[in-house]
Design a protein around this motif. Structure first.
Motif, short mmCIF file in Angstrom:
data_model
loop_
_atom_site.label_atom_id
_atom_site.label_comp_id
_atom_site.label_asym_id
_atom_site.label_seq_id
_atom_site.Cartn_x
_atom_site.Cartn_y
_atom_site.Cartn_z
N ARG A 75 0.84 -1.21 0.00
CA ARG A 75 0.00 0.00 0.00
C ARG A 75 0.87 1.26 0.00
N GLU A 76 1.93 1.26 0.82
CA GLU A 76 2.83 2.42 0.87
C GLU A 76 3.55 2.61 -0.46
N LYS A 79 1.11 3.96 -3.15
CA LYS A 79 0.86 5.39 -2.98
C LYS A 79 1.99 6.21 -3.61
N LYS A 80 3.23 5.80 -3.34
CA LYS A 80 4.39 6.48 -3.92
C LYS A 80 4.41 6.33 -5.44
N GLU A 82 1.83 5.95 -7.46
CA GLU A 82 0.81 6.81 -8.06
C GLU A 82 1.34 8.23 -8.27
N ILE A 83 2.00 8.75 -7.27
CA ILE A 83 2.54 10.12 -7.36
C ILE A 83 3.62 10.19 -8.43
N LYS A 102 -4.32 3.87 -11.62
CA LYS A 102 -4.74 4.12 -10.23
C LYS A 102 -5.96 3.26 -9.89
N ARG A 106 -6.31 0.37 -7.00
CA ARG A 106 -7.34 0.50 -5.97
C ARG A 106 -8.32 -0.66 -5.96
N LEU A 110 -4.68 -3.56 -4.43
CA LEU A 110 -4.64 -3.16 -3.02
C LEU A 110 -5.48 -4.05 -2.10
#
Length: 139
Positions: A75-76, A79-80, A82-83, A102, A106, A110
Motif C-alpha cells: 500500500r505504501e 501510494k508512492k 501513483e505520485i 490508479k 485500488r 490493493l
C-alpha cells in the motif's frame, strides 16, 4: 484511538478498547517496540478478551519464529508509485491512462496485497492472486 473505555489484559500487555461510534472491541499490543492493532470483531467484552488473548499469543509465536511482518507495505509503495507515475508520464500519457492505473491498483491489487510487506511479495503470491480470482488454474 479510543473513546475512554479501555481494559488491559495479560498483565497490561494487551489493551482492549472501543473506537468512537463502534460497538466492537479492538485490541492493541506492543512487541519489540512496534505497535500492533486488530479488531476482535466482538461486541461482548468477555468474547473480545478471549479473541485478544489468542491474537496476542499468535503474535508472540510469529515473533519467536521470525514471521512477524515488517517493512514497507505494498500500500505504501503503491501510494508512492501513483505520485511518481503521474509525474514521469506527464505529457506522454493521457490523464485517463494514468487514472486507469490508479483504478486497477485500488480495485484489484490493493485489496489483495495492500497490507503485505514488499519483501513478502513473491512469484508464489502472484500465482496465489491469479488463482484466487480464477484467472489461472491452480497447479
Amino acid at each position: 484511538m479510543s473513546n475512554g473505555v479501555q481494559h488491559k489484559i495479560l498483565g497490561d500487555k494487551v489493551a482492549l478498547y472501543r473506537r468512537p461510534n463502534s460497538s466492537r472491541w479492538h485490541c492493541s499490543a506492543s512487541i519489540k517496540g512496534k505497535q500492533y492493532r486488530s479488531s476482535t470483531k466482538e461486541e461482548s467484552l468477555k468474547a473480545a478478551k478471549d479473541v485478544a488473548q489468542d491474537w496476542y499469543m499468535e503474535l508472540l509465536n510469529k515473533d519467536r519464529f521470525g514471521e512477524l511482518s515488517s517493512g514497507k507495505t505494498f500500500r505504501e509503495a503503491a501510494k508512492k508509485f501513483e505520485i511518481e507515475y503521474e509525474v514521469i508520464t506527464n505529457g506522454r500519457r493521457s490523464p485517463k491512462w494514468v487514472q486507469g492505473h490508479k483504478d486497477r491498483l485500488r480495485l484489484h491489487l490493493l485489496p489483495f496485497l495492500g497490507s503485505k510487506p514488499l519483501k513478502e511479495i513473491t512469484s508464489g503470491v502472484g500465482q496465489e492472486y491469479w488463482t484466487c480470482f480464477g484467472l489461472v488454474e491452480s497447479i
